[in-house]
Design an enzyme around this catalytic site. Structure first.
Site, PDB file in Angstrom:
ATOM      1  N   ARG A   8     -13.644 -14.951  28.593  1.00  0.00           N
ATOM      2  CA  ARG A   8     -13.720 -16.385  28.319  1.00  0.00           C
ATOM      3  C   ARG A   8     -14.769 -16.692  27.245  1.00  0.00           C
ATOM      4  NH1 ARG A   8     -11.525 -19.405  32.699  1.00  0.00           N
ATOM      5  NH2 ARG A   8     -12.891 -21.175  32.352  1.00  0.00           N
TER       6      ARG A   8
ATOM      7  N   ASN B 156     -18.667 -25.874  34.919  1.00  0.00           N
ATOM      8  CA  ASN B 156     -17.810 -25.685  33.739  1.00  0.00           C
ATOM      9  C   ASN B 156     -17.176 -27.035  33.440  1.00  0.00           C
ATOM     10  OD1 ASN B 156     -15.996 -24.841  31.780  1.00  0.00           O
ATOM     11  ND2 ASN B 156     -14.528 -24.048  33.251  1.00  0.00           N
ATOM     12  N   GLY B 157     -17.297 -27.490  32.196  1.00  0.00           N
ATOM     13  CA  GLY B 157     -16.742 -28.800  31.832  1.00  0.00           C
ATOM     14  C   GLY B 157     -17.783 -29.598  31.071  1.00  0.00           C
TER      15      GLY B 157
ATOM     16  N   HIS C  29      12.528 -27.435  -7.398  1.00  0.00           N
ATOM     17  CA  HIS C  29      11.769 -26.745  -8.447  1.00  0.00           C
ATOM     18  C   HIS C  29      11.761 -25.228  -8.248  1.00  0.00           C
ATOM     19  CE1 HIS C  29      10.557 -30.649  -9.851  1.00  0.00           C
ATOM     20  NE2 HIS C  29      10.246 -30.963  -8.617  1.00  0.00           N
TER      21      HIS C  29
ATOM     22  N   GLU D 179       1.533 -23.574   8.015  1.00  0.00           N
ATOM     23  CA  GLU D 179       1.049 -22.938   9.247  1.00  0.00           C
ATOM     24  C   GLU D 179       2.219 -22.370  10.068  1.00  0.00           C
ATOM     25  OE1 GLU D 179      -1.468 -21.769  10.476  1.00  0.00           O
ATOM     26  OE2 GLU D 179      -1.265 -21.795  12.649  1.00  0.00           O
TER      27      GLU D 179
ATOM     28  N   TRP E 248     -20.949 -21.101  27.898  1.00  0.00           N
ATOM     29  CA  TRP E 248     -20.460 -21.264  26.532  1.00  0.00           C
ATOM     30  C   TRP E 248     -21.046 -22.601  26.101  1.00  0.00           C
ATOM     31  CZ3 TRP E 248     -17.353 -18.529  23.158  1.00  0.00           C
ATOM     32  CH2 TRP E 248     -16.748 -19.233  22.117  1.00  0.00           C
TER      33      TRP E 248
ATOM     34  N   GLU F   1       3.292 -13.737  11.054  1.00  0.00           N
ATOM     35  CA  GLU F   1       2.249 -12.983  11.731  1.00  0.00           C
ATOM     36  C   GLU F   1       2.732 -12.288  13.004  1.00  0.00           C
ATOM     37  OE1 GLU F   1      -0.816 -15.752  12.691  1.00  0.00           O
ATOM     38  OE2 GLU F   1      -2.403 -14.270  12.534  1.00  0.00           O
TER      39      GLU F   1
ATOM     40  N   CYS G 226     -17.040 -21.914  30.015  1.00  0.00           N
ATOM     41  CA  CYS G 226     -17.947 -21.267  30.953  1.00  0.00           C
ATOM     42  C   CYS G 226     -17.153 -20.554  32.040  1.00  0.00           C
ATOM     43  CB  CYS G 226     -18.826 -22.321  31.602  1.00  0.00           C
ATOM     44  SG  CYS G 226     -19.748 -23.276  30.392  1.00  0.00           S
TER      45      CYS G 226
ATOM     46  N   LYS H 129       2.561 -18.487  11.114  1.00  0.00           N
ATOM     47  CA  LYS H 129       2.706 -18.053  12.513  1.00  0.00           C
ATOM     48  C   LYS H 129       3.906 -17.127  12.661  1.00  0.00           C
ATOM     49  CE  LYS H 129      -0.204 -18.635  13.830  1.00  0.00           C
ATOM     50  NZ  LYS H 129      -1.457 -19.211  13.489  1.00  0.00           N
TER      51      LYS H 129
ATOM     52  N   LYS I  52      -8.607 -10.013  14.906  1.00  0.00           N
ATOM     53  CA  LYS I  52      -8.913 -11.400  15.284  1.00  0.00           C
ATOM     54  C   LYS I  52     -10.015 -11.972  14.395  1.00  0.00           C
ATOM     55  CE  LYS I  52      -8.646 -15.166  17.568  1.00  0.00           C
ATOM     56  NZ  LYS I  52      -7.519 -16.029  17.148  1.00  0.00           N
TER      57      LYS I  52
HETATM   58  O1  M6R Z   1     -12.029 -17.240  12.529  1.00  0.00           O
HETATM   59  P1  M6R Z   1     -11.476 -17.987  11.343  1.00  0.00           P
HETATM   60  O2  M6R Z   1     -10.905 -19.306  11.714  1.00  0.00           O
HETATM   61  O3  M6R Z   1     -12.445 -18.079  10.224  1.00  0.00           O
HETATM   62  O4  M6R Z   1     -10.281 -17.063  10.848  1.00  0.00           O
HETATM   63  C1  M6R Z   1      -9.545 -17.368   9.704  1.00  0.00           C
HETATM   64  C2  M6R Z   1      -8.276 -16.571   9.627  1.00  0.00           C
HETATM   65  O5  M6R Z   1      -8.559 -15.193   9.587  1.00  0.00           O
HETATM   66  C3  M6R Z   1      -7.361 -16.846  10.832  1.00  0.00           C
HETATM   67  O6  M6R Z   1      -7.068 -18.200  10.952  1.00  0.00           O
HETATM   68  C4  M6R Z   1      -6.037 -16.073  10.680  1.00  0.00           C
HETATM   69  O7  M6R Z   1      -5.326 -16.565   9.588  1.00  0.00           O
HETATM   70  C5  M6R Z   1      -5.233 -16.164  11.967  1.00  0.00           C
HETATM   71  N1  M6R Z   1      -4.887 -14.860  12.415  1.00  0.00           N
HETATM   72  C6  M6R Z   1      -3.986 -16.957  11.815  1.00  0.00           C
HETATM   73  O8  M6R Z   1      -3.258 -17.030  12.992  1.00  0.00           O
END
Ligand code: M6R
Length: 610
Positions: free
Chosen positions: A27, A101-102, A506, A483, A75, A490, A2, A487, A605
């Site tokens: 936010r 907020n909280g 393998h 992951e 939110w 990306e 919020c 990262k 995003k």
């Molecule tokens: O909004 P979502 O969690 O469904 O998104 C899934 C992926 O597009 C998202 O996690 C993407 O892999 C990120 N950019 C990774 O950092």
């Protein structure tokens, strides 16, 4: 998360409040509200949707005048986005108005207590109980400040509160515990906000309210005290920021800000959901389908990207804790499979945005087959949240950086809670107890890791020019390896692969050479000895090794070239710690290679196309 804005001064409060809310839009929110106070009375408006809707709704009201006001973007956490649930909330007599907020953890107890004492509630929120509690103390004859203090002493949880007494529109109150709140200091006017970005156009001088403090703000005076009414020191900080900088606070990028929100995000994910005394978990969002949940025999997790990797951690959690056969599918693949579903199969969609097209399509396919659909979604009211039968919200606030960081932590926290919730095993008590106790310690442990950010940046500088990177881990840390590689790819565009450490022989071992480093995730647990052997093989081929290991691990320094030490935790919770240095490593590699880590090339995003 919020957003709060407050104003007291000589000007009309409304435009300042609306502009403040607009600056807090980053936010995220689902509804908004504003109230202004003058000697002539109160004007109040709440709307669902964007701040623009609220602005239009109050725009034509010539009587919306007053020099004191509070405003809020909500939110949703308790109760759907609606006008009734939007803030400000007030008591029965409409004297006490507040925005929050909280999360008030003991709101149910308070609501029951106050209802018995005749208070009528108008919303489903946790916040409204605070307004009624203040009223209850006022009815006992206490002055406003004392009633407020007595209330703050009774509520449990997290709060940033802006409070107005409609009987005395000359003073604005503010209080904080674990949620952010700043006072903007002006000349003959003062401001209140969740962060400076809301009012940076009006003042550059700010007081950061501390936990346990209460502020009494008039147009020309600010008094701050603790809950024992003793004055506390006031420090005014001058900020030379623009709006975007103000939204990021002291952080140069949203990605770093969001990584540093990790401890708070984990707390928000479990807050109010752990019933320690009874050694159990309460997930309100799943209650409506609790009978169906008891009948689940097989769980299919559907997700993409980082959410998919969180799902892979979930697979281990559901199998170990809930003894529930679980499988994880890329949502984009699941759509095209034609496997038969037995009765008792349920689907769990995981998505930060709640709008990912592939996850949504997979979910719709599961619905067509008549399966029970559950969700772990961060964005309240998003399509996936609406289309699942039931689910749990992350409460992580909006994630602005394209690279998902804090969402991963909150997804795993909720998966731990969900696995306990789904657990049918009779001997769950000792495991549940240790999981819940340890989960509450995780935020502090993440804080300890974050202190190592400068050392991790040095390592990122050392390795940033490598063309390739291998990430390896086992069991719960196999998904973390995936992951970590995602990262790095990306945000730094370094080619990286994640592998189960046992797979080295393998195939991947063929790639190892002095300029092909390996990031080994090797906390001390039941499989660390196995990874040590994998590392011996890499070392024998002169592959550089960077390890994430447990504090006190004596062996690792003889195998790895560089080590990042993390605190000890129990194995199912390890990903919550091991992923943090990987996020920081990727961040610093990307920044030091000169890339815009918040907006990596070619990525969006929210992936709303297939
Ligand atoms: O909004 P979502 O969690 O469904 O998104 C899934 C992926 O597009 C998202 O996690 C993407 O892999 C990120 N950019 C990774 O950092």
């Amino acid at each position: 998360m919020c957003g709060i804005v407050g104003y007291i001064g000589e000007k009309e409060a409304l435009p300042i409040l609306i502009n403040g809310l607009k600056a807090l839009e980053y936010r995220g929110y689902d509804s908004a509200g504003v109230a202004v106070f003058s000697k002539n009375g109160i004007r109040e408006k709440k709307t669902v949707g964007q701040v623009e809707v609220l602005e239009k709704a109050v725009g034509d009201d010539v009587d919306f005048k007053g020099n004191l006001g509070i405003a809020h973007t909500r939110w949703a956490t308790h109760g759907a986005p609606s006008e009734a649930n939007a803030h400000p909330h007030s008591d029965c007599s409409r004297r006490v108005f507040l925005v929050h907020n909280g999360i008030i953890e003991n709101y149910k107890e308070l609501k029951n207590y106050l209802s018995e004492r005749g208070h009528i509630f108008k919303s489903e929120t946790d916040t409204e109980s605070v307004a009624h509690l203040i009223e209850d103390f006022l009815e006992e004859g206490k002055d406003f400040k004392t009633a407020l203090i007595d209330t703050l002493k009774m509520i449990r949880g997290a709060y940033a509160l802006a409070i107005a007494d409609a009987k005395n529109p000359e003073i604005l109150y503010a209080a904080k515990l674990s949620s952010p709140l700043v006072i903007g200091v002006g000349k003959d006017e003062n401001f209140l906000a969740s962060d400076p970005s809301a009012v940076i156009g009006n003042t550059r001088d700010f007081i950061y309210l501390k936990d346990g403090e209460l502020a009494e703000i008039t147009r020309d005076k600010i008094n701050i005290s603790n809950l024992e009414k003793q004055p506390t020191p006031i420090e005014i900080v001058r900020l030379e920021w623009n709006l975007e900088q103000a939204q990021k606070g002291d952080f140069p990028h949203f990605m770093l800000k969001e990584i540093f929100e990790g401890p708070e995000i984990v707390r928000f994910a479990f807050r109010g959901r752990i019933i320690s005394k009874e050694n159990r978990v309460m997930l309100g969002g799943l209650e409506q389908v609790s009978d169906k949940i008891k009948k689940i025999k097989r769980l299919i997790i559907l997700a993409c990207g980082t959410s998919y990797y969180a799902g892979l951690v979930g697979e281990y959690l559901f199998e170990e804790i809930a003894k529930l056969p679980t499988e994880v599918h890329f949502a984009s693949e699941f759509r095209y499979r034609e496997e038969p579903f037995d009765e008792g199969t349920a689907v769990l969609a995981i998505s930060q945005s709640g709008e990912t097209a592939d996850t949504l399509a997979a979910l719709r396919k599961a619905k067509e087959k008549g399966l029970l659909t559950l969700g772990i979604v961060n964005t309240v009211g998003s399509t996936i949240a609406r289309e699942t039968n039931a689910g749990v919200y992350n409460h992580a606030g909006p994630e602005i950086g394209v690279a998902s960081t804090k969402a991963f932590l909150s997804q795993i926290t909720i998966l731990v809670l969900m696995a306990i919730y789904l657990s049918k095993s009779n001997d769950k008590d000792s495991l549940t107890e240790s999981l819940l106790k340890e989960l509450e310690k995780i935020p502090e442990k993440i804080e300890k890791i974050l202190l190592q950010a400068p050392a991790i940046e040095k390592l990122a500088l050392k390795y940033k020019d490598c063309g390739n990177f291998l990430f390896i881990g086992r069991r719960y840390n196999y998904p973390t390896a995936l992951e970590g590689a995602l990262k790095l790819k990306e945000v730094s565009y370094i080619h990286a692969e994640g592998y189960g450490a046992g797979e080295m022989k393998h195939g991947p071992l063929a790639m190892i050479s002095p300029d092909f480093p390996t990031m080994a995730i090797v906390p001390q647990n039941g499989v660390s000895e196995k990874i040590y052997s994998n590392l011996e093989e890499i070392k024998a081929r002169k592959g550089p090794i960077l390890a994430i290991a447990t504090e006190g691990d004596k062996k690792i320094s003889s195998l790895a070239n560089d080590v990042i030490y993390i605190p000890k935790t129990i194995e199912p919770l390890e990903p919550l710690l091991t992923v943090v240095p990987l996020q920081l490593f990727a961040y610093y590699a990307g920044v030091n290679r000169g890339f815009n880590v918040d907006k990596p090339r070619n990525l969006a995003k929210s992936v709303t196309v297939e």
